[in-house]
Design a protein around this motif. Structure first.
Motif, mmCIF file in Angstrom:
data_model
loop_
_atom_site.group_PDB
_atom_site.id
_atom_site.type_symbol
_atom_site.label_atom_id
_atom_site.label_comp_id
_atom_site.label_asym_id
_atom_site.label_seq_id
_atom_site.Cartn_x
_atom_site.Cartn_y
_atom_site.Cartn_z
ATOM 1 N N SER A 44 -1.882 47.324 5.168
ATOM 2 C CA SER A 44 -1.045 48.531 5.090
ATOM 3 C C SER A 44 -1.120 49.159 3.713
ATOM 4 N N ILE A 45 -1.071 48.316 2.681
ATOM 5 C CA ILE A 45 -1.148 48.827 1.303
ATOM 6 C C ILE A 45 -2.519 49.464 1.053
ATOM 7 N N LEU A 46 -3.587 48.751 1.428
ATOM 8 C CA LEU A 46 -4.942 49.274 1.224
ATOM 9 C C LEU A 46 -5.175 50.554 2.028
ATOM 10 N N PHE A 47 -4.639 50.583 3.239
ATOM 11 C CA PHE A 47 -4.773 51.752 4.111
ATOM 12 C C PHE A 47 -4.115 52.966 3.461
ATOM 13 N N ASN A 48 -2.921 52.777 2.904
ATOM 14 C CA ASN A 48 -2.208 53.865 2.237
ATOM 15 C C ASN A 48 -2.920 54.320 0.969
ATOM 16 N N LEU A 49 -3.499 53.382 0.222
ATOM 17 C CA LEU A 49 -4.258 53.754 -0.976
ATOM 18 C C LEU A 49 -5.461 54.617 -0.595
ATOM 19 N N GLY A 50 -6.122 54.252 0.506
ATOM 20 C CA GLY A 50 -7.244 55.058 1.007
ATOM 21 C C GLY A 50 -6.793 56.454 1.392
ATOM 22 N N LEU A 51 -5.635 56.539 2.043
ATOM 23 C CA LEU A 51 -5.093 57.848 2.429
ATOM 24 C C LEU A 51 -4.776 58.695 1.204
ATOM 25 N N LEU A 52 -4.262 58.061 0.153
ATOM 26 C CA LEU A 52 -3.934 58.803 -1.071
ATOM 27 C C LEU A 52 -5.173 59.472 -1.661
ATOM 28 N N VAL A 53 -6.287 58.770 -1.615
ATOM 29 C CA VAL A 53 -7.544 59.321 -2.151
ATOM 30 C C VAL A 53 -7.974 60.537 -1.324
ATOM 31 N N VAL A 54 -7.927 60.392 0.010
ATOM 32 C CA VAL A 54 -8.312 61.497 0.909
ATOM 33 C C VAL A 54 -7.371 62.683 0.720
ATOM 34 N N GLU A 55 -6.072 62.394 0.654
ATOM 35 C CA GLU A 55 -5.069 63.455 0.472
ATOM 36 C C GLU A 55 -5.288 64.196 -0.848
ATOM 37 N N PHE A 56 -5.603 63.438 -1.897
ATOM 38 C CA PHE A 56 -5.831 64.045 -3.217
ATOM 39 C C PHE A 56 -6.992 65.033 -3.163
ATOM 40 N N ARG A 57 -8.074 64.635 -2.492
ATOM 41 C CA ARG A 57 -9.246 65.514 -2.386
ATOM 42 C C ARG A 57 -8.909 66.779 -1.609
ATOM 43 N N LEU A 58 -8.113 66.636 -0.557
ATOM 44 C CA LEU A 58 -7.739 67.799 0.264
ATOM 45 C C LEU A 58 -6.802 68.748 -0.471
ATOM 46 N N LEU A 59 -5.842 68.173 -1.204
ATOM 47 C CA LEU A 59 -4.798 68.993 -1.827
ATOM 48 C C LEU A 59 -5.182 69.578 -3.176
ATOM 49 N N PHE A 60 -5.965 68.831 -3.953
ATOM 50 C CA PHE A 60 -6.211 69.242 -5.335
ATOM 51 C C PHE A 60 -7.669 69.575 -5.638
ATOM 52 N N LYS A 61 -8.584 69.242 -4.727
ATOM 53 C CA LYS A 61 -10.002 69.494 -4.989
ATOM 54 C C LYS A 61 -10.565 70.562 -4.049
ATOM 55 N N ASN A 62 -10.627 70.236 -2.758
ATOM 56 C CA ASN A 62 -11.322 71.105 -1.801
ATOM 57 C C ASN A 62 -10.522 72.311 -1.363
ATOM 58 N N SER A 63 -9.181 72.239 -1.440
ATOM 59 C CA SER A 63 -8.352 73.297 -0.846
ATOM 60 C C SER A 63 -8.387 74.606 -1.621
ATOM 61 N N ILE A 64 -8.732 74.562 -2.908
ATOM 62 C CA ILE A 64 -8.648 75.756 -3.757
ATOM 63 C C ILE A 64 -9.521 76.895 -3.212
ATOM 64 N N LYS A 65 -10.741 76.562 -2.762
ATOM 65 C CA LYS A 65 -11.674 77.610 -2.331
ATOM 66 C C LYS A 65 -11.265 78.267 -1.013
ATOM 67 N N TYR A 66 -10.345 77.635 -0.265
ATOM 68 C CA TYR A 66 -9.910 78.202 1.002
ATOM 69 C C TYR A 66 -8.712 79.129 0.857
#
Length: 272
Positions: A44-66
């Motif tokens: 559960s902890i590792l799964f959530n850490l993985g989600l945090l990485v994906v969420e970070f990319r969506l919210l702070f990296k890739n979303s700007i250009k859209y």
């Protein structure tokens, strides 16, 4: 795929609970159960850490250009992400403390989860109220538009470009600025010209860019509603959103830029 771990966890917990709590059937070999709970906990902890990485990319990296000219209001979901980070941090911290000091600090996690759920509840109620306000404001504006006789648009000196005139008619008669996602491409398509030429026309006639000129119209409409007693009982943010802004921050930013005051201060000064 994201639901698979949850489904497996629920299924096995129900299977174990059926024997331990209700004695519905025997489980002859129970040696695997402690191992299952250990794996479940750390996965559960590792799964959530993985989600945090994906969420970070969506919210702070890739979303700007859209994002369009003003930008979507990601503030609330970024706040949710921050809360998620804190939750995982304290989860790991309490796990380490529990392991080394043989104590139980899981109350911190439950406290944080309760705060999170109450916050989500508040957001839900607030968004619902905002949506209700917006619907009622829209109905009032429709009624006022139907009652008001359309007057021919008056153009100032220097505003003789035929495409600019058509653009102004779209703003004045069709109120296209109320569309929160309106872009230069949408207007250029309506006028059958290129986006670059549209920007050039607006800049040469008004000395403003497309976003600033559009937002000036939105501020003008917001000012009219703020000073109209019929809108006195409605949320200020709902008024801004119905004028065409797609977030509270964008509304307050451009309103203060045009008037020198926040919407609330502007209303107070003019009402007095």
């Amino acid at each position: 795929l994201l639901f698979i771990p949850f489904i497996i966890s629920v299924g096995l917990n129900l299977y174990i609970g059926g024997q331990f709590y209700f004695d519905l059937y025997p489980i002859h070999n129970k040696a695997w159960i402690p191992h299952f709970y250990t794996i479940e906990y750390y996965f559960s902890i590792l799964f959530n850490l993985g989600l945090l990485v994906v969420e970070f990319r969506l919210l702070f990296k890739n979303s700007i250009k859209y994002q369009p000219d003003i930008g979507y209001d990601l503030k609330w979901i970024r706040l949710f992400y921050t809360f998620h980070v804190l939750l995982i941090f304290f989860w790991i911290l309490t796990s380490v403390v529990d392991y080394y000091y043989n104590s139980d600090y899981s109350i911190i996690i439950w406290l944080l989860l309760n705060i999170l759920f109450y916050w989500i509840g508040y957001q839900g109620i607030y968004k619902f109220t905002l949506a209700k306000n917006r619907f009622e404001i829209r109905e009032i504006n429709k009624k006022k538009t139907n009652e008001k006789q359309k007057e021919p648009v008056k153009f100032k000196e220097g505003e003789d470009n035929p495409y600019f005139k058509k653009f102004i008619q779209l703003l004045e008669n069709e109120k296209v600025y109320r569309n929160q996602q309106l872009s230069r491409g949408d207007i250029a398509t309506r006028l059958n010209i290129s986006i670059g030429y549209l920007s050039q026309i607006i800049n040469s006639v008004t000395q403003k860019n497309f976003s600033d000129y559009l937002n000036a119209y939105r501020v003008k409409e917001a000012k009219t509603m703020i000073l109209d007693p019929e809108f006195d009982n409605y949320d200020m943010v709902a008024i801004g959103l119905e004028a065409g802004f797609n977030s509270k921050s964008a509304f307050y930013k451009y309103f203060k830029k045009e008037t020198g005051h926040t919407p609330t201060t502007f209303k107070k000064i003019h009402k007095e």
